[in-house]
Every structure is written in C-alpha cells, then in structure tokens.
Design a protein around this motif. Structure first.
Motif, PDB file in Angstrom:
ATOM      1  N   PHE A 177       0.149   5.313   1.648  1.00  0.00           N
ATOM      2  CA  PHE A 177      -0.039   6.649   1.869  1.00  0.00           C
ATOM      3  C   PHE A 177      -0.369   7.726   1.700  1.00  0.00           C
ATOM      4  O   PHE A 177       0.613   8.607   0.683  1.00  0.00           O
ATOM      5  CB  PHE A 177       0.543   6.515   3.437  1.00  0.00           C
ATOM      6  CG  PHE A 177      -0.158   7.373   4.897  1.00  0.00           C
ATOM      7  CD1 PHE A 177      -0.770   6.391   5.322  1.00  0.00           C
ATOM      8  CD2 PHE A 177      -0.509   8.634   4.798  1.00  0.00           C
ATOM      9  CE1 PHE A 177      -1.845   7.118   6.203  1.00  0.00           C
ATOM     10  CE2 PHE A 177      -1.651   9.173   5.929  1.00  0.00           C
ATOM     11  CZ  PHE A 177      -1.769   8.558   6.805  1.00  0.00           C
ATOM     12  N   SER A 207      -5.765   9.407   3.232  1.00  0.00           N
ATOM     13  CA  SER A 207      -5.670   8.239   3.681  1.00  0.00           C
ATOM     14  C   SER A 207      -5.588   8.200   5.429  1.00  0.00           C
ATOM     15  O   SER A 207      -5.915   7.191   5.516  1.00  0.00           O
ATOM     16  CB  SER A 207      -3.782   7.650   3.430  1.00  0.00           C
ATOM     17  OG  SER A 207      -3.737   7.342   2.352  1.00  0.00           O
ATOM     18  N   ALA A 250      -4.900   3.598   3.981  1.00  0.00           N
ATOM     19  CA  ALA A 250      -3.327   3.137   3.077  1.00  0.00           C
ATOM     20  C   ALA A 250      -4.341   3.074   1.532  1.00  0.00           C
ATOM     21  O   ALA A 250      -4.933   2.151   1.876  1.00  0.00           O
ATOM     22  CB  ALA A 250      -2.457   2.429   3.042  1.00  0.00           C
ATOM     23  N   SER A 269       0.504  -1.283  -0.379  1.00  0.00           N
ATOM     24  CA  SER A 269       0.308  -0.137  -0.006  1.00  0.00           C
ATOM     25  C   SER A 269       0.954   1.791  -0.434  1.00  0.00           C
ATOM     26  O   SER A 269       1.756   0.854   0.077  1.00  0.00           O
ATOM     27  CB  SER A 269      -0.769   0.141   0.949  1.00  0.00           C
ATOM     28  OG  SER A 269      -2.103  -1.262   1.302  1.00  0.00           O
TER      29      SER A 269
END
Length: 160
Positions: A128, A140, A145, A126
């Motif tokens: 952010f 986020s 995320a 992932s």
C-alpha cells in the motif's frame, strides 16, 4: 607504435563510459519528479535515483518506491506504508497500520488535516503506497495496492 598507444587511450576513455552506462541501465535509473504528491519530502522538479534490482519482497514500510502509475501509465514515486495482510487507515491525517498509529516525522500534518480513509487490508503480493502530501496525492487510496512485481525500484536519493 603510435596506433597501439591511441588504442590504449581510446580503451581507457571508453571503458569508464561503458561501465557507467551498464550501471545506469541495470542498477540505477534517474527520474524527474513531476508532481507535488511527495512534498515536502521530495518537491516537484527533483531528480531522484532509483535502485532497480531491489528485491520487491523485501521492501520495508517507509521506503519510497518507483512504479508505473495505473492511472496515467507514468513512472511515479510513493511511500510504502504497509505490506500484504496489514490493515491501513487514516484518521484525521494520522496513519494507522494494524490499528497502531505510525509516526511520520516527514509529513506536514497541517497540509493534510481532515484526511480520512479505510480501514482496508492489503492483498497478498502487494504493498500500500501513499504520497507524503496526501491532500493532493493520487495513490493506493485511489487505485488500490500496488503488486510487488510492478515495483521498479527503491528511491535512493533526490535533489532539487
């Protein structure tokens, strides 16, 4: 003879159009920005070009990416500030990644004064993302995320 010349002219006109359609369909897409969450960098109403085949695992911090918002399912853009395993915090509008202050010359800190968040660690696979106008951005901090496979491309250019 006139028919073959007409065919050549038609082909000469259609080939560039088909190439542009292929490029737009596979490589580049356009997106009209509908919110002010990326101001002052990208104002609402701007049209941006999104490079679609960007390798999601190679998106650098600072890149602006397009993805489908988990909040309203609309295509949206935000800035990647951290990748998997990194810790993100905001203290009085200043971004910290892994405890280190991140310079953000594109941010108008007067607009986002007194913003606090985290710290939070970005999960594996992932990134952010944050809007540049953090006082109004849904990002986020709100929805978590963004999985790398949800990234649809990197924003290349924008204009109002």
């Amino acid at each position: 003879m006139p028919w073959s010349r007409a065919r050549r002219l038609l082909a000469a006109a259609l080939i560039p159009v088909l190439v542009l359609l292929l490029i737009r369909g596979w490589l580049v897409d356009s997106l009209t920005v509908s919110s002010d969450s990326m101001e002052p960098t990208i104002p609402a109403g701007s049209v941006v070009l999104v490079y679609k085949p960007a390798a999601a695992d190679r998106i650098p911090a600072g890149a602006v990416v397009a993805f489908t918002s988990p909040v309203d399912r609309r295509k949206t853009i935000k800035r990647v500030v951290a990748g998997e395993g990194q810790t993100v915090a905001i203290r009085d509008a200043k971004l910290y990644v892994d405890g280190v202050a991140v310079p953000e010359p594109f941010i108008d800190h007067d607009r986002i004064d007194a913003t606090y968040f985290g710290p939070e660690t970005v999960p594996a696979g992932s990134v952010f993302v944050l809007g540049d106008n953090r006082s109004v951005s849904i990002d986020s901090r709100d929805f978590g995320a963004v999985p790398l496979d949800a990234i649809q491309g990197i924003v290349l250019v924008g204009r109002k």
